[in-house]
Write a protein that holds these residues in place. Structure first.
Motif, short mmCIF file in Angstrom:
data_model
loop_
_atom_site.label_atom_id
_atom_site.label_comp_id
_atom_site.label_asym_id
_atom_site.label_seq_id
_atom_site.Cartn_x
_atom_site.Cartn_y
_atom_site.Cartn_z
N MET A 112 4.03 39.80 54.54
CA MET A 112 3.80 38.44 55.02
C MET A 112 2.33 38.34 55.38
SD MET A 112 7.19 38.01 57.33
CE MET A 112 7.84 39.67 57.30
N GLY A 113 1.68 37.28 54.89
CA GLY A 113 0.26 37.16 55.17
C GLY A 113 -0.33 35.87 54.63
N ASN A 114 -1.65 35.83 54.63
CA ASN A 114 -2.38 34.64 54.21
C ASN A 114 -3.07 34.88 52.87
OD1 ASN A 114 -2.15 32.89 56.62
ND2 ASN A 114 -3.10 34.65 57.59
N LEU A 115 -3.19 33.82 52.10
CA LEU A 115 -3.95 33.88 50.86
C LEU A 115 -5.43 33.73 51.20
CD1 LEU A 115 -1.80 31.59 48.56
CD2 LEU A 115 -1.90 34.08 48.56
N LYS A 116 -6.24 34.50 50.50
CA LYS A 116 -7.68 34.46 50.71
C LYS A 116 -8.37 34.47 49.36
CE LYS A 116 -11.41 37.18 52.67
NZ LYS A 116 -11.75 38.45 53.31
N GLN A 117 -9.29 33.55 49.14
CA GLN A 117 -10.02 33.50 47.88
C GLN A 117 -11.44 34.01 48.10
OE1 GLN A 117 -10.70 29.62 46.16
NE2 GLN A 117 -10.83 30.48 44.11
N ASN A 118 -11.80 35.06 47.38
CA ASN A 118 -13.16 35.57 47.39
C ASN A 118 -13.91 34.97 46.21
OD1 ASN A 118 -12.52 37.17 49.57
ND2 ASN A 118 -12.15 38.99 48.35
N ARG A 119 -15.14 34.55 46.45
CA ARG A 119 -15.96 33.96 45.39
C ARG A 119 -17.29 34.69 45.31
NH1 ARG A 119 -14.44 29.61 48.57
NH2 ARG A 119 -12.68 28.46 47.75
N TRP A 120 -17.80 34.87 44.07
CA TRP A 120 -19.09 35.50 43.86
C TRP A 120 -19.64 35.12 42.50
CZ3 TRP A 120 -14.43 37.79 43.17
CH2 TRP A 120 -14.20 38.44 41.97
N LYS A 121 -20.90 35.47 42.26
CA LYS A 121 -21.52 35.26 40.95
C LYS A 121 -21.61 36.60 40.26
CE LYS A 121 -24.19 31.07 41.41
NZ LYS A 121 -23.58 30.24 40.42
N SER A 122 -21.26 36.63 38.98
CA SER A 122 -21.36 37.85 38.19
C SER A 122 -22.84 38.14 37.92
CB SER A 122 -20.61 37.67 36.87
OG SER A 122 -21.32 36.78 36.03
N PRO A 123 -23.16 39.34 37.46
CA PRO A 123 -24.55 39.64 37.11
C PRO A 123 -25.11 38.69 36.05
CG PRO A 123 -23.27 41.66 37.22
CD PRO A 123 -22.30 40.52 37.36
N GLU A 124 -24.22 38.08 35.26
CA GLU A 124 -24.64 37.12 34.24
C GLU A 124 -24.78 35.71 34.81
OE1 GLU A 124 -21.77 39.07 33.82
OE2 GLU A 124 -22.93 40.64 32.79
N GLY A 125 -24.53 35.54 36.11
CA GLY A 125 -24.66 34.25 36.76
C GLY A 125 -23.43 33.36 36.68
N GLU A 126 -22.31 33.89 36.19
CA GLU A 126 -21.08 33.11 36.10
C GLU A 126 -20.33 33.14 37.43
OE1 GLU A 126 -19.23 35.34 32.97
OE2 GLU A 126 -20.01 34.02 31.42
N ASN A 127 -19.72 32.02 37.79
CA ASN A 127 -18.91 31.96 39.00
C ASN A 127 -17.60 32.72 38.77
OD1 ASN A 127 -20.72 30.38 40.47
ND2 ASN A 127 -19.93 28.52 39.56
#
Length: 117
Positions: A78-93
Protein backbone atom coordinates in the motif's frame (compact mmCIF):
# COMPACT_ATOMS: atom_id res chain seq x y z
CA UNK A 1 -6.08 20.54 -0.83
CA UNK A 2 -3.90 17.52 -1.54
CA UNK A 3 -4.85 15.10 -4.28
CA UNK A 4 -4.90 11.36 -3.77
CA UNK A 5 -2.62 8.88 -5.57
CA UNK A 6 -2.95 5.81 -3.36
CA UNK A 7 -2.47 2.32 -4.75
CA UNK A 8 -2.71 -1.26 -3.46
CA UNK A 9 -0.70 -4.00 -5.17
CA UNK A 10 -0.89 -7.73 -4.51
CA UNK A 11 1.85 -9.74 -6.18
CA UNK A 12 5.26 -11.37 -6.02
CA UNK A 13 8.80 -9.99 -6.00
CA UNK A 14 10.69 -10.53 -9.25
CA UNK A 15 14.09 -10.40 -7.48
CA UNK A 16 15.59 -9.83 -4.03
CA UNK A 17 15.19 -6.27 -2.70
CA UNK A 18 18.19 -4.04 -3.36
CA UNK A 19 19.38 -1.97 -0.42
CA UNK A 20 20.66 1.55 -1.07
CA UNK A 21 22.09 4.13 1.29
CA UNK A 22 21.12 7.69 0.44
CA UNK A 23 23.06 10.84 1.34
CA UNK A 24 22.11 11.96 4.82
CA UNK A 25 22.16 8.42 6.19
CA UNK A 26 18.70 7.32 5.02
CA UNK A 27 18.22 3.76 3.84
CA UNK A 28 16.10 2.65 0.91
CA UNK A 29 14.99 -0.72 -0.43
CA UNK A 30 14.02 -1.01 -4.09
CA UNK A 31 12.26 -4.00 -5.64
CA UNK A 32 9.83 -4.92 -8.40
CA UNK A 33 6.45 -6.56 -7.83
CA UNK A 34 4.73 -8.60 -10.55
CA UNK A 35 0.94 -8.39 -10.43
CA UNK A 36 -1.07 -10.97 -12.38
CA UNK A 37 -4.47 -10.01 -13.72
CA UNK A 38 -6.95 -10.96 -16.39
CA UNK A 39 -7.84 -8.64 -19.24
CA UNK A 40 -10.29 -9.08 -22.11
CA UNK A 41 -8.85 -9.10 -25.61
CA UNK A 42 -10.42 -7.87 -28.87
CA UNK A 43 -12.26 -11.17 -29.35
CA UNK A 44 -13.89 -10.78 -25.92
CA UNK A 45 -11.90 -13.65 -24.41
CA UNK A 46 -10.10 -13.31 -21.11
CA UNK A 47 -6.33 -13.30 -21.32
CA UNK A 48 -3.91 -13.57 -18.40
CA UNK A 49 -1.54 -10.64 -18.21
CA UNK A 50 1.15 -9.39 -15.83
CA UNK A 51 2.19 -5.86 -14.87
CA UNK A 52 5.47 -4.93 -13.18
CA UNK A 53 5.72 -2.12 -10.61
CA UNK A 54 8.88 -0.66 -9.10
CA UNK A 55 8.50 -0.16 -5.36
CA UNK A 56 10.64 1.83 -2.96
CA UNK A 57 10.45 1.40 0.82
CA UNK A 58 12.27 3.81 3.13
CA UNK A 59 14.04 3.47 6.48
CA UNK A 60 12.87 0.66 8.84
CA UNK A 61 10.21 -0.56 6.40
CA UNK A 62 12.88 -0.94 3.72
CA UNK A 63 15.28 -2.62 6.12
CA UNK A 64 12.59 -5.18 6.99
CA UNK A 65 11.95 -5.79 3.28
CA UNK A 66 15.65 -6.47 2.69
CA UNK A 67 15.82 -8.79 5.69
CA UNK A 68 12.65 -10.83 5.14
CA UNK A 69 11.75 -10.69 1.44
CA UNK A 70 13.32 -12.46 -1.48
CA UNK A 71 12.58 -13.30 -5.09
CA UNK A 72 9.13 -14.91 -5.29
CA UNK A 73 7.88 -13.58 -1.94
CA UNK A 74 4.16 -12.78 -1.98
CA UNK A 75 3.41 -9.26 -0.75
CA UNK A 76 0.64 -6.70 -0.53
CA UNK A 77 1.90 -3.15 -0.96
CA UNK A 78 0.00 0.00 0.00
CA UNK A 79 1.47 3.33 -0.97
CA UNK A 80 1.54 6.40 -3.16
CA UNK A 81 2.34 6.78 -6.83
CA UNK A 82 5.32 8.99 -7.55
CA UNK A 83 6.48 10.23 -10.95
CA UNK A 84 10.16 10.98 -11.42
CA UNK A 85 11.08 13.23 -14.34
CA UNK A 86 14.47 13.93 -15.93
CA UNK A 87 16.20 14.75 -19.21
CA UNK A 88 18.21 12.06 -20.98
CA UNK A 89 21.78 12.80 -22.08
CA UNK A 90 20.26 13.42 -25.54
CA UNK A 91 17.97 16.10 -24.06
CA UNK A 92 14.76 14.06 -24.29
CA UNK A 93 12.19 14.27 -21.50
CA UNK A 94 11.87 11.01 -19.57
CA UNK A 95 9.65 9.88 -16.71
CA UNK A 96 9.04 6.82 -14.58
CA UNK A 97 6.25 6.04 -12.15
CA UNK A 98 7.15 4.27 -8.90
CA UNK A 99 5.23 3.20 -5.82
CA UNK A 100 6.47 4.62 -2.53
CA UNK A 101 5.35 2.04 0.02
CA UNK A 102 3.71 3.12 3.27
CA UNK A 103 2.80 -0.46 4.23
CA UNK A 104 4.20 -3.80 3.09
CA UNK A 105 2.37 -6.92 4.20
CA UNK A 106 4.62 -9.97 4.06
CA UNK A 107 2.22 -12.67 2.83
CA UNK A 108 4.90 -15.37 2.58
CA UNK A 109 7.92 -14.86 4.78
CA UNK A 110 11.11 -16.81 5.18
CA UNK A 111 14.05 -15.08 6.77
CA UNK A 112 16.90 -14.87 4.29
CA UNK A 113 19.98 -16.95 4.88
CA UNK A 114 23.02 -14.77 5.61
CA UNK A 115 25.26 -14.34 2.59
CA UNK A 116 28.57 -16.18 2.77
CA UNK A 117 31.56 -13.90 3.32
Amino acid sequence: MKNLSYVILDGNLTSDPEERNIAGGKSLAVFTVAVNHTAGNQEGKDKDDVSYFEVEAWEKLGENCVEYLQKGSKVTIMGNLKQNRWKSPEGENRSKIKVTASTVRFDSVRKKEPKAA
